[in-house]
Motif scaffolding. Structure first.
Motif: not given
Ligand code: PLP
Length: 456
Positions: A52, A99, A124, A126-127, A181, A254, A256
Motif C-alpha cells: 500500500s 486514502q 479489511f 480499517t473497514t 471487497t 485506496s 495506494k
C-alpha cells in the motif's frame, strides 16, 4: 513462444538498497523490541510489509506531477481525475479522499446508524473499524472455500450468496448497504468472480439495497476474471473492470494499491443524497470537494496510475510475479494459502511451526526469522493482530499467517528469487525458531507498537 515473463518496464531511476549483516539485523531487531514495525526502514533489505503506497510511479506519473493545478477550488487536475474515474467506474459522483479509510469513514458516518449491519466477503481492518466506530456490525460472509488455506479454488473471495440472502431476509431492515471487497485482502488477496458480483447485484435489486465495492485491487481482480472465467477471456482488463463497477452503486477506493500512487483515494456514488451528505462531511475533515485532502499533483498521479494499472502487460507481470514466488515456496514444501493471491503470499506459520503455540506467536517468530536471516520484512497476520479482545482477554486468531506483500513495479525477479531463498532456508531450520512473549503493549491495535522478548 518464450516462457520468461519479463518486467514490462525498464528502470530509469534507482534507489540503493543498504545491505546489512546478520549481526546488525540481530541488534536492530532487539532495539525494535522484536517488532518489525519498529525497525527503521533503512535497516530492511527487501521490504514486503505492505503493497500500500509502496509502489513505483512511472515516468509518465512523475511527469504528470508537474501538471498539477493547485487551485483550491475547481482545479484542472480534479477534472482530469474525475474524467478518468468516471470512464472507469461510470459512477455519477466522484469524491477524492486522502486514502481509502477516509472514504470509508465518510461513507459510513454519512449513512450508517448504530445497530445496523454491513455484510461483506471480508472486511479489511480499517473497514471493520469504521463500521464498528458507528456502532454497527461488520459481518463477514466469505464462501466456505475462502476459509481453507490449502484449498485451491478459482474465486475464494466470493461472498456466500445464501448467507447474504439469509441476512437480507432476517435482518434486511438493518442493512443499509452491501459491500464486496475486490480482491479480498483479509482472505488472502483472493478474487471475486463476475458471476458472484452479478448475483450480489440481483440480491441487492431484490431487497432494494445499494451495492458498494471496496475496489482497492479492482485491476488485479479483473485480471483473475479474465484468466478464470471463460466468458471474459477475450475482454481487456479495462472492459472487465468497467463491467465490475457497473454492477455496483458506488465504491470506496485506496489509490495506494491499484491507483499506482503513493497516496490518494476516493469515494464514488450514484445516489445524489448520499453524495451530498458525504461532501458535507468531506469539507469538514478532508477539504473542498475538488481536492479532498490531496494536492493537485496527487490527483494527476492517481489519474495516470488508473490508466496504467489496467494495461495487460502490467497485470500479466504483476500476477505472475506473485504466483512465481508461490510456486517456489510450494515446491519446497512451505505451507501457504493457495492459490496465490494478487498482491501477496501468505505463509501458514502455524502449520510451519507446530512447536510454537498460537499464544507464543508463531507468525512473529517466523517474520522475525526472515528479517534476521535475509533482511526481508514481512508482517504477522495472526494472534498478535487479532487475538486481543476489547475486554483484555487473549485467544488464538483463526490463523497465524505471515504475509509477504509485493510492492508494485519495485522489485525484480532476482529480488523475488532472493526472497524465496530466504524463506526456504528459514523453513528448513524451523525447529530452531522460538516463540515470544509480549513485554509491553497498548490496548488497541497492539501489533503496531507492542514489544516482545524471545522465550528461552
Ligand atoms: C481491502 C482494503 N480496503 C481498505 C483499505 C484502506 O486503505 P488505506 O490504507 O488507503 O486507508 C485497504 C488497505 O490496505 C485494503 O486493503
Amino acid at each position: 513462444m518464450f516462457h520468461t515473463i519479463i518486467e514490462p518496464f525498464r528502470i530509469k531511476s534507482v534507489e540503493a538498497l543498504r545491505f546489512t549483516t546478520r549481526e546488525e539485523r540481530v541488534r536492530a531487531l532487539e532495539q525494535a523490541g522484536f517488532n518489525l514495525f519498529l525497525l527503521r526502514a533503512e535497516d530492511v533489505i527487501i521490504d514486503l510489509l505492505t503493497d500500500s503506497g509502496t509502489g513505483a510511479m512511472s515516468a509518465a506519473q512523475w511527469g504528470a506531477l508537474m501538471q498539477g493545478d493547485e487551485s483550491y477550488a475547481g482545479s484542472r487536475s480534479f477534472y482530469r481525475f474525475q474524467a478518468v474515474v468516471q470512464d472507469l467506474t461510470g459512477f455519477r459522483h466522484i469524491i477524492p479522499t486522502h486514502q481509502g479509510r477516509a472514504a470509508e469513514r465518510i461513507l459510513f458516518h454519512s449513512v450508517l446508524k448504530a445497530g445496523e449491519i454491513v455484510p461483506n466477503n471480508n472486511h479489511f481492518d480499517t473497514t471493520r473499524a469504521n463500521v464498528e466506530a458507528e456502532g454497527a456490525e461488520a459481518r463477514d460472509l466469505v464462501v466456505a472455500e475462502g476459509r481453507v488455506p490449502a484449498l485451491v479454488h478459482p474465486f475464494k473471495g466470493n461472498i456466500d450468496l445464501a448467507a447474504l440472502e439469509r441476512t437480507l431476509q432476517a435482518d434486511g431492515g438493518r442493512v443499509p448497504l452491501v459491500m464486496v471487497t475486490v480482491t479480498n485482502n483479509s482472505g488472502g488477496g483472493q478474487p471475486v468472480s463476475m458471476e458472484n458480483l452479478r448475483s450480489v447485484r440481483a440480491l441487492c435489486d431484490k431487497y432494494r439495497k445499494p451495492f458498494i465495492l471496496d475496489a482497492c485491487r479492482f485491476a488485479e481482480n479483473a485480471w483473475f476474471i479474465k484468466q478464470r472465467e471463460p466468458e471474459f477471456a477475450d475482454w481487456t482488463p479495462k472492459r472487465i473492470a468497467q463491467a465490475m463497477f457497473r454492477l455496483a452503486d458506488g465504491c470506496t477506493m485506496s489509490a495506494k494499491k491499484d491507483g499506482l500512487a503513493n497516496i490518494g483515494g476516493f469515494l464514488a456514488l450514484n445516489d445524489d443524497e448520499w453524495a451530498e451528505r458525504a461532501r458535507t462531511l468531506l469539507i469538514l475533515t478532508e477539504g473542498f470537494p475538488t481536492y479532498g485532502g490531496l494536492a493537485g499533483y496527487d490527483l494527476e498521479a492517481v489519474a495516470r496510475g488508473l490508466e496504467e494499472v489496467v494495461e495487460e502487460p502490467y497485470l500479466r507481470y504483476r500476477i505472475r510475479s506473485t504466483e512465481y514466488l508461490a510456486e517456489k515456496l510450494v515446491a519446497s514444501g512451505v505451507p501457504i494459502i493457495q492459490p496465490a493471491g494478487g498482491h501477496a503470499i501468505y505463509i501458514d506459520a502455524r502449520a510451519l511451526l507446530p512447536h510454537v503455540p498460537p499464544l507464543a506467536y508463531p507468525g512473529i517468530a517466523l517474520a522475525n526469522a526472515l528479517y534476521v536471516e535475509g533482511g526481508v520484512r514481512a508482517v504477522e497476520i495472526g494472534t498478535v493482530m487479532f487475538g486481543l479482545s476489547p475486554d483484555g482477554t487473549e485467544s488464538p486468531a483463526a490463523m497465524d499467517l505471515v504475509r509477504l506483500a509485493i510492492p508494485r513495479r519495485v522489485y525484480t525477479q532476482s529480488h523475488i528469487d532472493y526472497v524465496a531463498e530466504v524463506v526456504i532456508k528459514v523453513a528448513s531450520e524451523r525447529d530452531r525458531l522460538r516463540g515470544l512473549r509480549i513485554v509491553s503493549t497498548p490496548r488497541v491495535l497492539r501489533h503496531f507498537t507492542a514489544r516482545f522478548e524471545e522465550l528461552g
